[in-house]
Motif scaffolding. Sequence first.
Motif, PDB file in Angstrom:
ATOM      1  N   SER A  28      58.728  22.446  83.794  1.00 22.98           N
ATOM      2  CA  SER A  28      57.267  22.592  83.783  1.00 22.98           C
ATOM      3  C   SER A  28      56.583  21.321  84.241  1.00 22.98           C
ATOM      4  N   MET A  29      57.113  20.174  83.830  1.00 30.21           N
ATOM      5  CA  MET A  29      56.557  18.901  84.275  1.00 30.21           C
ATOM      6  C   MET A  29      56.692  18.746  85.779  1.00 30.21           C
ATOM      7  N   ALA A  30      57.859  19.099  86.317  1.00 33.47           N
ATOM      8  CA  ALA A  30      58.078  18.962  87.755  1.00 33.47           C
ATOM      9  C   ALA A  30      57.179  19.895  88.555  1.00 33.47           C
ATOM     10  N   ARG A  31      56.851  21.040  87.983  1.00 34.01           N
ATOM     11  CA  ARG A  31      55.971  21.997  88.658  1.00 34.01           C
ATOM     12  C   ARG A  31      54.498  21.687  88.417  1.00 34.01           C
ATOM     13  N   ARG A  32      54.229  20.579  87.696  1.00 33.92           N
ATOM     14  CA  ARG A  32      52.868  20.128  87.376  1.00 33.92           C
ATOM     15  C   ARG A  32      52.110  21.150  86.525  1.00 33.92           C
ATOM     16  N   LYS A  33      52.862  21.874  85.705  1.00 33.82           N
ATOM     17  CA  LYS A  33      52.263  22.783  84.738  1.00 33.82           C
ATOM     18  C   LYS A  33      52.081  22.112  83.378  1.00 33.82           C
ATOM     19  N   TYR A  35      51.728  18.016  81.378  1.00 32.87           N
ATOM     20  CA  TYR A  35      51.609  16.575  81.564  1.00 32.87           C
ATOM     21  C   TYR A  35      51.508  15.863  80.215  1.00 32.87           C
ATOM     22  N   ASN A  36      51.949  14.610  80.212  1.00 35.63           N
ATOM     23  CA  ASN A  36      51.925  13.785  79.012  1.00 35.63           C
ATOM     24  C   ASN A  36      50.686  12.901  78.997  1.00 35.63           C
ATOM     25  N   ASP A  58      51.167  21.422  77.680  1.00 37.23           N
ATOM     26  CA  ASP A  58      51.952  22.288  78.552  1.00 37.23           C
ATOM     27  C   ASP A  58      51.140  23.559  78.781  1.00 37.23           C
ATOM     28  N   GLU A 243      59.751  10.910  82.992  1.00 41.59           N
ATOM     29  CA  GLU A 243      58.419  10.724  83.564  1.00 41.59           C
ATOM     30  C   GLU A 243      58.348   9.347  84.203  1.00 41.59           C
ATOM     31  N   GLU A 269      62.316  12.670  89.514  1.00 42.57           N
ATOM     32  CA  GLU A 269      62.147  13.346  88.226  1.00 42.57           C
ATOM     33  C   GLU A 269      63.350  14.250  87.966  1.00 42.57           C
ATOM     34  N   ALA A 272      62.711  17.909  88.658  1.00 44.41           N
ATOM     35  CA  ALA A 272      62.818  18.391  90.039  1.00 44.41           C
ATOM     36  C   ALA A 272      64.257  18.739  90.386  1.00 44.41           C
TER      37      ALA A 272
END
Length: 320
Positions: A28-33, A35-36, A58, A243, A269, A272
Amino acid sequence: MWVVPEKEIAGLMTPEAAFDAIESVFASMARRKAYNFPVVREAIGYEDALYGFKGGFDAAALTLGLKAGGYWPNNQKHGIINHQSTVFLFDPDTGRVAAAVGGNLLTALRTAAASAVSIKHLAPKGASVLGMIGAGHQSVFQMKAAARVNKFERVLGWNPHPEMLGRLADTAAELGLPFEAVELDRLGAEADVIIAITSSFAPLLMDGHVKGPTHIAAMGTDTKGKQELDPALVARARLFTDEIAQSVSIGEYQHVIAGNLVQQDAIGELGAVVTGDNPGREGDEVTIFDGTGVGLQDLAVAAAVVELAKQKGVAQRVEI
């Protein structure tokens, strides 16, 4: 809100469920869905403690919250572990607090799951020797998680305080794996996968120690000044992290960035790699995963455990 006490976590969250939650949130982070938020981490000037907050959102899972806690190195005198934390989840529709979850075991499980995800996706083909640097509380979780994703044949271990190596030996025996305490030069030369999980502020594993294709999960550096790896070793490896922004500010890669040995765009990442957008390992190189520990990891496992606690009737409802 729902409350899930620390004492209930062991009966709810399995290592397998933690692995699935962490692999999913990395994607989800890699898909930019997801973020922290910026990390707050401070030495409070009392009991040598480090205290802080990690949080995030998220949008895919609709998970919003933070983990509050830190590291109290003198907790042995209180009969409790050094890492202490609580995860708070909030309703993203209203902002109301939704849950408070004991975070100690969850932190250990999610940290081990993160390194296991990196091992699954980045370890050399046919990796058979696991090297463990560090024999603290989390080393047990790390070794067990690694053994679930790769078929190791033996374990090598080193710790700054050799008297603690019995913990690694016992864990290896539980897994049915031969264990040997060795010096770092031999560990680096023979291990195909190395997990570093210490609180060191100076490099332990040196460039000259590591021979051949190797994957290193550097899991201990999460504060300015901490360091487990020789910058020369990092500089010749292919680099991955949870990250990038956190890695270059408080993670293992802070040192090579500050020394201009590596450019930030050379860091990939792990998410990814999970999604297939980064090929990951491409040959016989050294790969490194810098596991700094992001807030979204804590939220992912906490959200999962709240649902399990509701299903099993062990979550407590509290009005505030």
